[in-house]
Motif scaffolding. Structure first.
Motif, PDB file in Angstrom:
ATOM      1  N   LEU A 108       3.971   9.645  -1.021  1.00 49.94           N
ATOM      2  CA  LEU A 108       4.931   8.920  -0.200  1.00 49.94           C
ATOM      3  C   LEU A 108       5.317   7.613  -0.881  1.00 49.94           C
ATOM      4  O   LEU A 108       6.499   7.261  -0.927  1.00 49.94           O
ATOM      5  N   GLU A 109       4.330   6.942  -1.436  1.00 51.01           N
ATOM      6  CA  GLU A 109       4.597   5.683  -2.116  1.00 51.01           C
ATOM      7  C   GLU A 109       5.395   5.909  -3.396  1.00 51.01           C
ATOM      8  O   GLU A 109       6.203   5.073  -3.791  1.00 51.01           O
ATOM      9  N   ASN A 110       5.190   7.069  -4.042  1.00 51.20           N
ATOM     10  CA  ASN A 110       5.873   7.357  -5.297  1.00 51.20           C
ATOM     11  C   ASN A 110       7.330   7.754  -5.102  1.00 51.20           C
ATOM     12  O   ASN A 110       8.061   7.887  -6.076  1.00 51.20           O
ATOM     13  N   LEU A 111       7.765   7.967  -3.867  1.00 54.47           N
ATOM     14  CA  LEU A 111       9.159   8.326  -3.625  1.00 54.47           C
ATOM     15  C   LEU A 111      10.092   7.167  -3.974  1.00 54.47           C
ATOM     16  O   LEU A 111      11.262   7.382  -4.260  1.00 54.47           O
ATOM     17  N   PRO A 114      11.378   2.640   0.653  1.00 46.41           N
ATOM     18  CA  PRO A 114      10.535   1.830   1.543  1.00 46.41           C
ATOM     19  C   PRO A 114      10.255   2.568   2.859  1.00 46.41           C
ATOM     20  O   PRO A 114      11.064   3.387   3.318  1.00 46.41           O
ATOM     21  N   GLU A 115       9.126   2.275   3.453  1.00 46.34           N
ATOM     22  CA  GLU A 115       8.725   2.934   4.691  1.00 46.34           C
ATOM     23  C   GLU A 115       9.750   2.696   5.800  1.00 46.34           C
ATOM     24  O   GLU A 115      10.030   3.592   6.601  1.00 46.34           O
ATOM     25  N   ARG A 120      13.997   4.785   9.355  1.00 52.30           N
ATOM     26  CA  ARG A 120      15.398   4.788   9.783  1.00 52.30           C
ATOM     27  C   ARG A 120      16.005   6.179   9.617  1.00 52.30           C
ATOM     28  O   ARG A 120      16.685   6.688  10.511  1.00 52.30           O
ATOM     29  N   GLN A 121      15.725   6.832   8.493  1.00 52.33           N
ATOM     30  CA  GLN A 121      16.235   8.185   8.253  1.00 52.33           C
ATOM     31  C   GLN A 121      15.680   9.170   9.279  1.00 52.33           C
ATOM     32  O   GLN A 121      16.399  10.041   9.765  1.00 52.33           O
TER      33      GLN A 121
END
Length: 174
Positions: A108-111, A114-115, A120-121
């Motif tokens: 998730l962090e490597n995407l 930002p969280e 929002r998505q």
């Protein structure tokens, strides 16, 4: 037993785990319950012995956390040096599994998103799904209304046809 308190169950290996190990190690051998209990007690005592020795080694090296190296030194100092190569193999396997877990959790962090943006998505997708669901419900409601109107028209036409044929019968009687 290392503990003489009433909480011996808190200080033992779960019996189910021992039973599983015994079955895996000796699949064609029956083991009496008292023998199983003895194995549980021996395992618990062995763990207490190794952890106490590792704790002493840890304290002597002025550390606050027992590390795998302290456990390996404890095995050596207690005369269980023959176990060390197998312990090191298991330690390496554990490190590999832990590394895979860390890599999986960091995907998730490597995407690079930002969280907050991901949140929002997600909210956007939920809103779109709710909108589609509402439109579908609206279409179904309109179809039901049209079907009801058609049924009402058919009933009205049928009633007027029956009234018309009743009128014709009265005219014939005259």
């Amino acid at each position: 037993m290392a503990s003489s308190s009433g909480n011996d169950d808190d200080l033992t290996i779960p019996r189910a785990a021992i039973n599983k190990m015994i079955k895996e190690t000796l699949p064609n051998v029956r083991v009496a319950n008292d023998a199983r209990e003895l194995v549980v007690n021996c395992c618990t005592e062995f763990i207490h012995l190794i952890s106490s020795e590792a704790n002493e080694i840890c304290n002597k090296s002025e550390k606050k956390t027992i590390s795998p190296e302290h456990v390996i030194q404890a095995l050596e100092s207690l005369g269980f040096g023959s176990y060390i190569s197998e312990v090191k193999e298991v330690l390496q396997e554990c490190k590999t599994v832990a590394l895979k877990r860390r890599k999986a959790s960091s995907r998730l962090e490597n995407l690079g998103i930002p969280e907050e943006e991901l949140l929002r998505q997600q909210q956007e997708l939920f809103a779109k799904a709710r909108q589609q669901q509402a439109e579908l419900a609206q279409q179904e409601w309109l179809q039901m209304q049209q079907a009801a109107q058609q049924a009402q028209l058919a009933a009205t036409a049928s009633a007027s046809n029956q009234a018309g044929s009743s009128q014709d019968e009265e005219d014939d009687d005259d």
